[in-house]
Design a protein around this motif. Structure first.
Motif, PDB file in Angstrom:
ATOM      1  N   LYS A   1       0.668  -1.111   0.035  1.00  0.00           N
ATOM      2  CA  LYS A   1       0.125  -0.069  -0.065  1.00  0.00           C
ATOM      3  C   LYS A   1       0.849   1.388   0.097  1.00  0.00           C
ATOM      4  O   LYS A   1       1.850   1.190   0.489  1.00  0.00           O
ATOM      5  CB  LYS A   1      -1.033  -0.038   1.228  1.00  0.00           C
ATOM      6  CG  LYS A   1      -0.295  -0.194   2.643  1.00  0.00           C
ATOM      7  CD  LYS A   1      -1.343  -0.739   3.664  1.00  0.00           C
ATOM      8  CE  LYS A   1      -0.498  -1.167   5.056  1.00  0.00           C
ATOM      9  NZ  LYS A   1      -1.697  -1.494   5.565  1.00  0.00           N
ATOM     10  N   ARG A   2       0.455   2.250  -0.679  1.00  0.00           N
ATOM     11  CA  ARG A   2       1.003   3.305  -0.473  1.00  0.00           C
ATOM     12  C   ARG A   2       0.395   4.535   0.529  1.00  0.00           C
ATOM     13  O   ARG A   2      -0.764   4.810   0.476  1.00  0.00           O
ATOM     14  CB  ARG A   2       0.893   4.200  -1.974  1.00  0.00           C
ATOM     15  CG  ARG A   2       1.927   5.565  -2.096  1.00  0.00           C
ATOM     16  CD  ARG A   2       1.524   6.042  -3.598  1.00  0.00           C
ATOM     17  NE  ARG A   2       0.250   6.664  -3.867  1.00  0.00           N
ATOM     18  CZ  ARG A   2      -0.275   7.910  -3.242  1.00  0.00           C
ATOM     19  NH1 ARG A   2       0.628   8.716  -2.684  1.00  0.00           N
ATOM     20  NH2 ARG A   2      -1.287   8.083  -3.682  1.00  0.00           N
ATOM     21  N   ALA A   3       1.331   4.811   1.363  1.00  0.00           N
ATOM     22  CA  ALA A   3       0.783   5.892   2.393  1.00  0.00           C
ATOM     23  C   ALA A   3       0.704   7.195   1.865  1.00  0.00           C
ATOM     24  O   ALA A   3       1.570   7.973   1.150  1.00  0.00           O
ATOM     25  CB  ALA A   3       2.077   6.084   3.567  1.00  0.00           C
ATOM     26  N   ILE A   4      -0.684   7.654   2.114  1.00  0.00           N
ATOM     27  CA  ILE A   4      -0.725   9.349   1.621  1.00  0.00           C
ATOM     28  C   ILE A   4      -0.699  10.019   2.865  1.00  0.00           C
ATOM     29  O   ILE A   4       0.156  11.058   2.755  1.00  0.00           O
ATOM     30  CB  ILE A   4      -2.430   9.124   1.547  1.00  0.00           C
ATOM     31  CG1 ILE A   4      -2.352   8.432   0.098  1.00  0.00           C
ATOM     32  CG2 ILE A   4      -2.906  10.688   1.127  1.00  0.00           C
ATOM     33  CD1 ILE A   4      -4.098   8.280  -0.416  1.00  0.00           C
ATOM     34  N   ASN A   5      -0.978   9.679   4.063  1.00  0.00           N
ATOM     35  CA  ASN A   5      -0.521  10.232   5.267  1.00  0.00           C
ATOM     36  C   ASN A   5      -0.502   9.046   6.453  1.00  0.00           C
ATOM     37  O   ASN A   5      -0.315   7.761   6.021  1.00  0.00           O
ATOM     38  CB  ASN A   5      -1.233  11.542   5.610  1.00  0.00           C
ATOM     39  CG  ASN A   5      -2.686  11.037   5.697  1.00  0.00           C
ATOM     40  OD1 ASN A   5      -3.052  10.010   6.569  1.00  0.00           O
ATOM     41  ND2 ASN A   5      -3.641  11.954   5.100  1.00  0.00           N
ATOM     42  N   SER A   6      -0.499   9.622   7.828  1.00  0.00           N
ATOM     43  CA  SER A   6      -0.530   8.387   8.609  1.00  0.00           C
ATOM     44  C   SER A   6      -1.553   7.601   8.843  1.00  0.00           C
ATOM     45  O   SER A   6      -1.470   6.778   9.459  1.00  0.00           O
ATOM     46  CB  SER A   6       0.211   9.209  10.045  1.00  0.00           C
ATOM     47  OG  SER A   6      -1.124  10.114  10.484  1.00  0.00           O
ATOM     48  N   ARG A   7      -2.670   8.145   8.061  1.00  0.00           N
ATOM     49  CA  ARG A   7      -3.849   7.230   8.240  1.00  0.00           C
ATOM     50  C   ARG A   7      -4.322   6.787   6.930  1.00  0.00           C
ATOM     51  O   ARG A   7      -4.734   5.572   6.552  1.00  0.00           O
ATOM     52  CB  ARG A   7      -5.064   7.858   8.875  1.00  0.00           C
ATOM     53  CG  ARG A   7      -4.908   8.060  10.640  1.00  0.00           C
ATOM     54  CD  ARG A   7      -4.965   6.434  11.027  1.00  0.00           C
ATOM     55  NE  ARG A   7      -4.735   6.507  12.514  1.00  0.00           N
ATOM     56  CZ  ARG A   7      -3.605   6.375  13.083  1.00  0.00           C
ATOM     57  NH1 ARG A   7      -2.341   6.364  12.277  1.00  0.00           N
ATOM     58  NH2 ARG A   7      -3.274   6.347  14.458  1.00  0.00           N
ATOM     59  N   ALA A   8      -4.309   7.726   5.849  1.00  0.00           N
ATOM     60  CA  ALA A   8      -4.955   7.424   4.634  1.00  0.00           C
ATOM     61  C   ALA A   8      -3.943   6.673   3.652  1.00  0.00           C
ATOM     62  O   ALA A   8      -2.761   6.846   3.778  1.00  0.00           O
ATOM     63  CB  ALA A   8      -5.398   8.601   4.158  1.00  0.00           C
ATOM     64  N   VAL A   9      -4.670   5.625   3.107  1.00  0.00           N
ATOM     65  CA  VAL A   9      -3.730   4.979   2.170  1.00  0.00           C
ATOM     66  C   VAL A   9      -4.194   4.600   0.799  1.00  0.00           C
ATOM     67  O   VAL A   9      -5.449   4.687   0.665  1.00  0.00           O
ATOM     68  CB  VAL A   9      -3.550   3.398   2.822  1.00  0.00           C
ATOM     69  CG1 VAL A   9      -2.529   3.569   4.159  1.00  0.00           C
ATOM     70  CG2 VAL A   9      -4.561   2.611   2.979  1.00  0.00           C
ATOM     71  N   GLU A  10      -3.486   4.369  -0.086  1.00  0.00           N
ATOM     72  CA  GLU A  10      -4.097   3.791  -1.366  1.00  0.00           C
ATOM     73  C   GLU A  10      -3.587   2.260  -1.398  1.00  0.00           C
ATOM     74  O   GLU A  10      -2.408   1.904  -1.620  1.00  0.00           O
ATOM     75  CB  GLU A  10      -3.388   4.577  -2.622  1.00  0.00           C
ATOM     76  CG  GLU A  10      -3.683   4.151  -4.064  1.00  0.00           C
ATOM     77  CD  GLU A  10      -2.737   4.704  -4.850  1.00  0.00           C
ATOM     78  OE1 GLU A  10      -3.076   6.060  -5.030  1.00  0.00           O
ATOM     79  OE2 GLU A  10      -2.144   4.147  -5.767  1.00  0.00           O
ATOM     80  N   LEU A  11      -4.522   1.474  -1.443  1.00  0.00           N
ATOM     81  CA  LEU A  11      -4.417  -0.068  -1.099  1.00  0.00           C
ATOM     82  C   LEU A  11      -4.313  -0.837  -2.392  1.00  0.00           C
ATOM     83  O   LEU A  11      -5.052  -0.516  -3.498  1.00  0.00           O
ATOM     84  CB  LEU A  11      -5.685  -0.637  -0.449  1.00  0.00           C
ATOM     85  CG  LEU A  11      -5.868  -0.193   0.955  1.00  0.00           C
ATOM     86  CD1 LEU A  11      -7.025  -0.651   1.550  1.00  0.00           C
ATOM     87  CD2 LEU A  11      -4.725  -0.562   2.025  1.00  0.00           C
ATOM     88  N   ARG A  12      -3.272  -1.594  -2.495  1.00  0.00           N
ATOM     89  CA  ARG A  12      -3.071  -2.402  -3.978  1.00  0.00           C
ATOM     90  C   ARG A  12      -4.201  -3.631  -3.673  1.00  0.00           C
ATOM     91  O   ARG A  12      -4.647  -4.098  -2.479  1.00  0.00           O
ATOM     92  CB  ARG A  12      -1.726  -3.057  -4.183  1.00  0.00           C
ATOM     93  CG  ARG A  12      -0.606  -1.949  -4.071  1.00  0.00           C
ATOM     94  CD  ARG A  12       0.516  -2.805  -4.464  1.00  0.00           C
ATOM     95  NE  ARG A  12       0.611  -3.502  -5.530  1.00  0.00           N
ATOM     96  CZ  ARG A  12       1.258  -4.705  -5.716  1.00  0.00           C
ATOM     97  NH1 ARG A  12       2.357  -4.942  -4.737  1.00  0.00           N
ATOM     98  NH2 ARG A  12       1.158  -5.330  -6.819  1.00  0.00           N
ATOM     99  N   PRO A  13      -4.726  -4.127  -4.944  1.00  0.00           N
ATOM    100  CA  PRO A  13      -5.768  -5.212  -4.665  1.00  0.00           C
ATOM    101  C   PRO A  13      -4.877  -6.246  -3.981  1.00  0.00           C
ATOM    102  O   PRO A  13      -3.843  -6.562  -4.174  1.00  0.00           O
ATOM    103  CB  PRO A  13      -5.987  -5.559  -6.061  1.00  0.00           C
ATOM    104  CG  PRO A  13      -5.522  -4.331  -7.163  1.00  0.00           C
ATOM    105  CD  PRO A  13      -4.384  -3.588  -6.158  1.00  0.00           C
TER     106      PRO A  13
END
Ligand SMILES: [Zn+2]
Length: 293
Positions: free
Chosen positions: A198-210
């Protein structure tokens, strides 16, 4: 000694050394914050509404690494549950070929059971260290620490665990987690293979890979990195000087009960140990087993 006895002894010696040469023990330490699909407090705490789901996700990433390790030539795999209570992974959810180390009351926590008989180490579900502005759930240890330094280098859990691995001469071959966790691991283990789930957008939000893609990459990465694992000489430094900076002064003040623990600021303590396993034990006692309630 009669000839047949000599032959029998030689055969036994050969069989034993061949078996040792062919054995490949793999150690897998599994945390939770960096697991595919996980990004909520109510997933990582045992009282959380989504905890039941999260421990299944944790088992799936662990199983992908286990499958890969065996495909890469592992003859034995030990899995250490390394998050919170360290009783997240259910034995019925885990690949039946492995032995599972469970419960947090351990001297060496996330690295319990590691010794120099292992051929490779994999970190699954790791996260960024305390103070990293972007890493998902960035923290070190129980969360009471603002920073941890060993011999002047700031490290997170992955860095601290890598120093213990180096003491035993066992290479850390792969790490999985968010992109920040992987970047940080490369500081202490430049050769490590990273699987970003997953890519961290900040300390909570993420962009999850399938999930299916992430698990496929974990399995493939484990297979290739275990197959390529080569022994490394143990690296034992003359001293391990540890500085622990806490978020508040309560624990440092209490910690000076240990004679070798020196208060170096209202929130920081320092101590020195000759051996990394000993330093690791005291770090763990100081951040985890001092009750501030
Ligand atoms: Zn954790």
């Amino acid at each position: 000694m009669r000839i047949p006895t000599v032959l029998a002894a030689l055969t036994l010696a050969f069989t034993t050394s061949t078996a040792q040469a062919q054995s490949k023990k793999v150690y897998i330490s599994v945390d939770m914050e960096g697991i595919s699909g996980i990004n909520g407090d109510n997933q990582t705490s045992a009282a959380g509404a989504e905890y039941g789901r999260a421990r299944k996700l944790m088992a799936e990433d662990a199983n992908a690494a286990i499958r890969g390790a065996f495909a890469g030539g592992a003859t034995e795999v030990v899995v250490n549950d390394s998050h919170g209570s360290q009783r997240n992974l259910l034995p019925e959810d885990i690949d039946p070929r492995v032995r599972l180390i469970s419960h947090s009351f351990k001297r060496h926590g996330m690295m319990e059971g590691l010794d120099s008989t292992f051929a490779a180490i994999i970190f699954v579900g790791y996260h960024a260290k305390a103070g990293s502005p972007r890493g998902v759930f960035a923290h070190t240890g129980s969360g009471v620490l603002a920073d941890l330094q060993i011999n002047g280098q700031s490290v997170g859990e992955g860095g601290m665990n890598a120093l213990l691995a180096r003491w035993y001469g066992v290479p850390v071959v792969m790490v999985t987690g968010d992109d920040v966790a992987i970047e940080e691991q490369r500081v202490t283990v430049p050769t490590v293979r990273g699987v970003v789930v997953k890519r961290a957008i900040n300390s909570r939000a993420v962009e999850l890979r399938p999930l299916v893609d992430a698990r496929r990459d974990i399995e493939q990465g484990a297979k290739e990195s275990v197959a390529a694992a080569r022994p490394v000489p143990p690296q034992r430094l003359p001293q391990y000087t540890v500085r622990m900076t806490f978020r508040d002064p309560t624990i440092p003040e209490v910690a000076t009960a240990f004679r070798e623990v020196r208060l170096v600021s209202p929130t920081s303590v320092e101590f020195t140990r000759d051996a990394m396993p000993d330093a690791y034990r005291l770090i763990r006692v100081l951040y985890r087993f001092i009750n501030t309630d």
